[in-house]
Motif scaffolding. Structure first.
Motif, PDB file in Angstrom:
ATOM      1  N   CYS A  30     -52.526  55.301 -19.608  1.00  0.00           N
ATOM      2  CA  CYS A  30     -52.185  53.576 -19.533  1.00  0.00           C
ATOM      3  C   CYS A  30     -53.523  52.903 -19.336  1.00  0.00           C
ATOM      4  N   CYS A  45     -51.545  46.955 -12.790  1.00  0.00           N
ATOM      5  CA  CYS A  45     -50.293  47.201 -12.728  1.00  0.00           C
ATOM      6  C   CYS A  45     -50.145  48.144 -11.068  1.00  0.00           C
ATOM      7  N   CYS A  48     -45.872  50.890 -10.369  1.00  0.00           N
ATOM      8  CA  CYS A  48     -45.350  51.802 -11.543  1.00  0.00           C
ATOM      9  C   CYS A  48     -44.792  53.007 -10.744  1.00  0.00           C
ATOM     10  N   GLU A  96     -48.764  53.637 -21.208  1.00  0.00           N
ATOM     11  CA  GLU A  96     -48.785  52.489 -22.365  1.00  0.00           C
ATOM     12  C   GLU A  96     -48.836  53.328 -23.671  1.00  0.00           C
ATOM     13  N   ASN A 121     -46.389  47.473 -22.217  1.00  0.00           N
ATOM     14  CA  ASN A 121     -46.757  46.484 -21.516  1.00  0.00           C
ATOM     15  C   ASN A 121     -47.143  45.038 -22.241  1.00  0.00           C
ATOM     16  N   SER A 136     -42.744  44.619 -21.409  1.00  0.00           N
ATOM     17  CA  SER A 136     -42.605  44.298 -20.351  1.00  0.00           C
ATOM     18  C   SER A 136     -43.837  43.914 -19.679  1.00  0.00           C
ATOM     19  N   LYS A 138     -46.990  43.041 -16.906  1.00  0.00           N
ATOM     20  CA  LYS A 138     -47.370  43.191 -15.736  1.00  0.00           C
ATOM     21  C   LYS A 138     -48.629  42.664 -15.230  1.00  0.00           C
ATOM     22  N   GLY A 139     -48.336  42.234 -13.980  1.00  0.00           N
ATOM     23  CA  GLY A 139     -49.523  41.493 -13.441  1.00  0.00           C
ATOM     24  C   GLY A 139     -49.846  40.456 -13.998  1.00  0.00           C
ATOM     25  N   GLN A 157     -42.682  39.337  -9.374  1.00  0.00           N
ATOM     26  CA  GLN A 157     -44.121  39.755  -9.335  1.00  0.00           C
ATOM     27  C   GLN A 157     -44.938  38.643  -8.921  1.00  0.00           C
ATOM     28  N   MET A 178     -37.438  44.465  -8.777  1.00  0.00           N
ATOM     29  CA  MET A 178     -38.694  45.413  -8.683  1.00  0.00           C
ATOM     30  C   MET A 178     -37.981  46.587  -7.837  1.00  0.00           C
TER      31      MET A 178
END
Length: 221
Positions: A30, A45, A48, A96, A121, A136, A138-139, A157, A178
């Motif tokens: 990833c 992220c 996970c 990823e 991601n 999806s 992330k951060g 998040q 989450m």
């Protein structure tokens, strides 16, 4: 060379395609987290819960070319292609997956009669030919893939409001809590739980659909 952590036949557990029979192919690696616990706090992220390190999982391994990986995936589909009454379906995930999924593998799966999905991601552009794109975010990682079939946001998040994505070109917008571990046995969420926060946001913003990881609830892989 493709590095695969695991590959197996299951049911898609979340999103618009939930419940669909699928072969899941989880690539190793990833770009937002190394997968090592000692690196989690420094990762982009941090939440996970997936093991994507190495190639030692069920059905995992290293594959020298697209044809060999495609043949491996076909072997995991438990019916002759075209004989089960539905189109065979493979979901490439990770880690990823767009670090490895390429046009050669997409073409090889299509040649074998499969529909191809990816769960990404969104930080890397998807190659052409994918039948179902799920992004999806992330951060604070910037999105390179700003269109697709579904955008699935884990919620809440910090500093990542759903409204940030509502103008993008996706067919479906899904909000996924989450964590559901704070839901008591009688299944009524507490006001401070991610479950309740997600429910309330979807009720107030009907563009967004409520989504759960049904595979975890059902106890399947």
């Amino acid at each position: 060379m493709y590095s695969v952590k695991e590959a197996f036949y299951t049911l898609q557990g979340e999103g618009i395609q939930a419940g669909r029979a699928s072969v899941f192919c989880r690539f190793s690696g990833c770009n937002l987290w190394s997968g090592r616990e000692q690196d989690r706090e420094r990762a982009q992220c941090r939440f996970c819960d997936t093991d994507f390190v190495g190639t030692d999982g069920q059905g995992g391994g290293r594959f020298s070319d697209a044809a060999s990986l495609a043949d491996h995936i076909v072997e995991l589909w438990p019916f002759p292609v075209g004989a089960s009454g539905s189109v065979p379906y493979v979901v490439f995930t990770g880690g990823e997956p767009l670090l490895q999924l390429d046009a050669a593998l997409i073409d090889a799966m299509h040649q074998r009669g499969f529909e191809v999905a990816v769960e990404t991601n969104g930080t890397l552009p998807a190659p052409p030919g994918i039948d179902w794109i799920c992004v999806s975010p992330k951060g604070d990682a910037p999105l390179a893939q700003t269109y697709g079939n579904e955008l699935k946001l884990v919620y809440p998040q910090r500093d990542l409001a759903p409204a940030r994505f509502s103008g993008l070109e996706f067919d479906h917008f899904l909000l996924q809590p989450m964590d559901i571990s704070h839901v008591p046995e009688h299944h009524i969420p507490t006001t401070e739980s991610p479950m309740q926060a997600t429910l309330e946001y979807c009720l107030s913003n009907p563009l967004w659909r409520f989504s759960l990881q049904t595979h975890k609830i059902a106890g399947i892989a």
